[in-house]
Design a protein around this motif. Structure first.
Motif, PDB file in Angstrom:
ATOM      1  N   MET A 275       0.815  -1.209   0.000  1.00 44.00           N
ATOM      2  CA  MET A 275       0.000   0.000   0.000  1.00 44.00           C
ATOM      3  C   MET A 275       0.849   1.260   0.000  1.00 44.00           C
ATOM      4  N   MET A 276       2.070   1.188   0.473  1.00 42.20           N
ATOM      5  CA  MET A 276       2.986   2.320   0.359  1.00 42.20           C
ATOM      6  C   MET A 276       3.314   2.590  -1.117  1.00 42.20           C
ATOM      7  N   LEU A 277       3.504   1.526  -1.883  1.00 49.50           N
ATOM      8  CA  LEU A 277       3.736   1.676  -3.320  1.00 49.50           C
ATOM      9  C   LEU A 277       2.462   2.128  -4.026  1.00 49.50           C
ATOM     10  N   TYR A 278       1.324   1.688  -3.535  1.00 50.01           N
ATOM     11  CA  TYR A 278       0.033   2.140  -4.065  1.00 50.01           C
ATOM     12  C   TYR A 278      -0.096   3.649  -3.904  1.00 50.01           C
ATOM     13  N   GLU A 279       0.283   4.169  -2.740  1.00 42.88           N
ATOM     14  CA  GLU A 279       0.211   5.613  -2.511  1.00 42.88           C
ATOM     15  C   GLU A 279       1.143   6.395  -3.437  1.00 42.88           C
ATOM     16  N   GLU A 280       2.200   5.754  -3.888  1.00 45.49           N
ATOM     17  CA  GLU A 280       3.140   6.392  -4.814  1.00 45.49           C
ATOM     18  C   GLU A 280       2.717   6.216  -6.269  1.00 45.49           C
ATOM     19  N   ALA A 281       1.536   5.619  -6.474  1.00 39.23           N
ATOM     20  CA  ALA A 281       0.987   5.361  -7.816  1.00 39.23           C
ATOM     21  C   ALA A 281       1.913   4.474  -8.643  1.00 39.23           C
ATOM     22  N   ARG A 282       2.600   3.569  -7.976  1.00 41.51           N
ATOM     23  CA  ARG A 282       3.483   2.631  -8.677  1.00 41.51           C
ATOM     24  C   ARG A 282       2.816   1.281  -8.881  1.00 41.51           C
ATOM     25  N   VAL A 283       1.738   1.022  -8.143  1.00 41.94           N
ATOM     26  CA  VAL A 283       0.903  -0.161  -8.349  1.00 41.94           C
ATOM     27  C   VAL A 283      -0.544   0.247  -8.135  1.00 41.94           C
ATOM     28  N   HIS A 284      -1.461  -0.537  -8.680  1.00 43.14           N
ATOM     29  CA  HIS A 284      -2.885  -0.316  -8.492  1.00 43.14           C
ATOM     30  C   HIS A 284      -3.521  -1.640  -8.096  1.00 43.14           C
ATOM     31  N   LEU A 285      -4.575  -1.586  -7.316  1.00 40.12           N
ATOM     32  CA  LEU A 285      -5.176  -2.810  -6.787  1.00 40.12           C
ATOM     33  C   LEU A 285      -5.779  -3.692  -7.872  1.00 40.12           C
ATOM     34  N   ASP A 286      -6.223  -3.077  -8.964  1.00 37.88           N
ATOM     35  CA  ASP A 286      -6.830  -3.867 -10.032  1.00 37.88           C
ATOM     36  C   ASP A 286      -5.833  -4.231 -11.137  1.00 37.88           C
ATOM     37  N   ASP A 287      -4.551  -3.971 -10.911  1.00 38.85           N
ATOM     38  CA  ASP A 287      -3.530  -4.377 -11.890  1.00 38.85           C
ATOM     39  C   ASP A 287      -3.447  -5.899 -11.968  1.00 38.85           C
ATOM     40  N   PRO A 288      -3.365  -6.472 -13.174  1.00 40.76           N
ATOM     41  CA  PRO A 288      -3.098  -7.907 -13.280  1.00 40.76           C
ATOM     42  C   PRO A 288      -1.719  -8.237 -12.713  1.00 40.76           C
ATOM     43  N   VAL A 289      -1.613  -9.338 -12.025  1.00 43.02           N
ATOM     44  CA  VAL A 289      -0.340  -9.756 -11.437  1.00 43.02           C
ATOM     45  C   VAL A 289       0.715  -9.918 -12.519  1.00 43.02           C
ATOM     46  N   GLU A 290       0.309 -10.371 -13.704  1.00 45.79           N
ATOM     47  CA  GLU A 290       1.258 -10.606 -14.794  1.00 45.79           C
ATOM     48  C   GLU A 290       1.924  -9.327 -15.281  1.00 45.79           C
ATOM     49  N   THR A 291       1.363  -8.158 -14.945  1.00 39.10           N
ATOM     50  CA  THR A 291       2.000  -6.884 -15.288  1.00 39.10           C
ATOM     51  C   THR A 291       3.376  -6.783 -14.649  1.00 39.10           C
ATOM     52  N   TYR A 292       3.511  -7.328 -13.451  1.00 37.06           N
ATOM     53  CA  TYR A 292       4.766  -7.252 -12.697  1.00 37.06           C
ATOM     54  C   TYR A 292       5.520  -8.574 -12.704  1.00 37.06           C
ATOM     55  N   LEU A 293       4.791  -9.674 -12.813  1.00 37.60           N
ATOM     56  CA  LEU A 293       5.389 -11.010 -12.792  1.00 37.60           C
ATOM     57  C   LEU A 293       4.908 -11.771 -14.032  1.00 37.60           C
ATOM     58  N   PRO A 294       5.630 -11.684 -15.146  1.00 39.61           N
ATOM     59  CA  PRO A 294       5.189 -12.313 -16.399  1.00 39.61           C
ATOM     60  C   PRO A 294       4.950 -13.814 -16.278  1.00 39.61           C
ATOM     61  N   GLU A 295       5.565 -14.451 -15.282  1.00 42.58           N
ATOM     62  CA  GLU A 295       5.369 -15.893 -15.119  1.00 42.58           C
ATOM     63  C   GLU A 295       3.928 -16.254 -14.770  1.00 42.58           C
ATOM     64  N   PHE A 296       3.107 -15.263 -14.435  1.00 43.96           N
ATOM     65  CA  PHE A 296       1.709 -15.524 -14.113  1.00 43.96           C
ATOM     66  C   PHE A 296       0.783 -15.395 -15.332  1.00 43.96           C
ATOM     67  N   LYS A 297       1.335 -15.232 -16.511  1.00 40.13           N
ATOM     68  CA  LYS A 297       0.508 -15.231 -17.717  1.00 40.13           C
ATOM     69  C   LYS A 297       0.030 -16.642 -18.028  1.00 40.13           C
ATOM     70  N   ASN A 298      -1.129 -16.722 -18.671  1.00 42.83           N
ATOM     71  CA  ASN A 298      -1.652 -18.006 -19.183  1.00 42.83           C
ATOM     72  C   ASN A 298      -1.768 -19.065 -18.085  1.00 42.83           C
ATOM     73  N   ARG A 299      -2.408 -18.673 -16.979  1.00 41.78           N
ATOM     74  CA  ARG A 299      -2.575 -19.604 -15.861  1.00 41.78           C
ATOM     75  C   ARG A 299      -3.541 -20.721 -16.219  1.00 41.78           C
ATOM     76  N   GLN A 300      -3.359 -21.845 -15.548  1.00 41.24           N
ATOM     77  CA  GLN A 300      -4.233 -22.996 -15.719  1.00 41.24           C
ATOM     78  C   GLN A 300      -5.024 -23.231 -14.430  1.00 41.24           C
ATOM     79  N   LEU A 301      -6.204 -23.830 -14.571  1.00 41.59           N
ATOM     80  CA  LEU A 301      -7.116 -24.080 -13.458  1.00 41.59           C
ATOM     81  C   LEU A 301      -7.370 -25.579 -13.335  1.00 41.59           C
ATOM     82  N   LEU A 302      -7.234 -26.112 -12.130  1.00 37.56           N
ATOM     83  CA  LEU A 302      -7.559 -27.526 -11.912  1.00 37.56           C
ATOM     84  C   LEU A 302      -9.024 -27.784 -12.211  1.00 37.56           C
TER      85      LEU A 302
END
Length: 410
Positions: free
Chosen positions: A89-116
């Motif tokens: 939330m400190m980074l949120y206040e600095e407008a460096r992250v947003h709560l609705d940002d996709p995780v893959e924006t920062y961690l590309p390894e989370f693209k194309n997730r699979q579901l059991l």
């Protein structure tokens, strides 16, 4: 503000407490120690920024008969999570992250997730995920990730690889990459399930800030707040202040030896788990919780704004946990309790069947530590012990009953 680590400077009666009723806390702690149901512990209560109660009972080391003391450095496990959320939330206040940002924006390894698939018998029985996981999903445990305590084949995989649990995994980046390789158990946003979401948040903090999580915590949170005894490891010079960990057994308790005390030594920890890696003293955690109670500031050091803190401390679910939770273990009851960005939030004390005020928020750790902040009563309550699992004895409900039973004034 009284000095942290000192004896109370105010009579509890001046802070709205009935002194004889408050004295029940010491007897309650001692009773658990005398009957061998926990090793020992401490309770700290502060109101309006002043220390109203502190006492210890029992032992830090039962075998050596070493008494529990105020300066002990304890494993706080999942009470790390609110600290990690504050970092985000400190980074949120600095407008460096947003709560609705996709995780893959920062961690590309989370693209194309699979579901059991439902009733999957192997981890390769999956379908593509339809909903992108967001930062809010991670903070609120609605991401679809699992945890090493959860049942089923995914929880078993997390446990086998110590995901969210390892002190030495080669780095948080490696651990989170492995988490990303495993499938999700639920579509993001559809279920509440306790998870490694805050470990992933810790990795996002590292990527965005350019610092390892231990350095970010130290420079942005611990040093400003004066939390000198909190970190991801114990300095060799202070290892005598680090007590053994106990585990509840039928008829009593026994030493829990995994991981051993020596594994927490400074220099041996290389994986800074944002979901459960911290150790620290009760007074250090009071500093952190007092910052929350005071609207994001302590002794002139501002960590968050009051408005950001109010956003983080409110319920972010559509209802209570019972309406959304998977049937897994957690650090909280589900009925009448919601979940925010910092932990659980009391919505309806009657439905939850606990002594509480609407809006009380906080969280606990696997070794029995627990805290809550009450905005209504302007109060912080912290419990420290070292007994696995946290559900072994009903100390959290009982502590609430004792504290609110003693709070009789304004």
């Amino acid at each position: 503000m009284s000095q942290f680590g000192s004896e109370p400077v105010r009579d509890p009666g001046d802070l709205g407490f009935d002194k004889p009723r408050l004295a029940r806390l010491k007897r309650w702690m001692q009773r658990y120690a005398d009957t061998g149901r926990w090793p020992g512990g401490a309770v700290l209560i502060a109101r309006h920024g002043e220390l109203a109660f502190f006492d210890c009972a029992g032992h830090a080391d039962v075998e050596a008969k070493r008494p529990w003391q105020r300066d002990l450095i304890a494993r706080i496990y999942s009470m790390t999570k609110p600290v990690t959320a504050v970092a985000l939330m400190m980074l949120y206040e600095e407008a460096r992250v947003h709560l609705d940002d996709p995780v893959e924006t920062y961690l590309p390894e989370f693209k194309n997730r699979q579901l059991l698939i439902p009733d999957a018998t192997s981890l390769d029985q999956t379908v593509p995920v339809k909903t992108k996981m967001t930062i809010r999903h991670l903070l609120t445990h609605t991401s679809g990730l699992s945890l090493f305590t959860n049942p089923g084949i995914l929880g078993e995989a997390y446990a086998k690889e110590k995901l969210g649990l390892a002190l030495a995994y080669g780095g948080l980046d490696k651990m989170v990459c492995r988490i990303a390789e495993l499938p999700l158990e639920w579509e993001p946003g559809t279920k509440w399930q306790y998870s490694t979401g805050l470990d992933v948040i810790g990795r996002i903090v590292e990527v965005v800030s350019g610092m390892t999580l231990d350095k970010y915590f130290a420079t942005r949170i611990f040093e400003p707040l004066g939390m000198t005894d909190t970190g991801f490891s114990v300095p060799g010079s202070e290892i005598s202040r680090f007590p053994p960990l106990y585990e509840a057994m039928a008829g009593g308790m026994a030493l829990h030896e995994a991981p051993k005390v020596s594994e927490w030594r400074q220099g041996k920890v290389d994986t800074f788990c944002g979901g459960g890696g911290l150790v620290g003293t009760i007074d250090d955690y009071w500093r952190f919780a007092e910052m929350l109670r005071a609207g994001g500031e302590l002794n002139g050091e501002r960590i968050l704004s009051p408005r950001t803190l109010r956003l983080a401390a409110c319920n972010h679910l559509p209802g209570d946990l019972a309406s959304l939770a998977a049937e897994v273990w957690s650090e909280t009851q589900f009925d009448g309790v919601g979940f925010g960005l910092l932990g659980s939030v009391v919505l309806d004390p009657a439905k939850a069947q606990i002594s509480a005020q609407v809006g009380d928020y906080g969280w606990g750790g696997a070794a029995g530590t627990f805290f809550w902040v009450s905005p209504v009563d302007d109060m912080v309550v912290i419990l420290f012990t070292q007994l696995l699992p946290s559900s072994a004895i009903p100390v959290r409900k009982e502590l609430r009953a004792l504290v609110y039973g003693a709070l009789t004034g304004a």
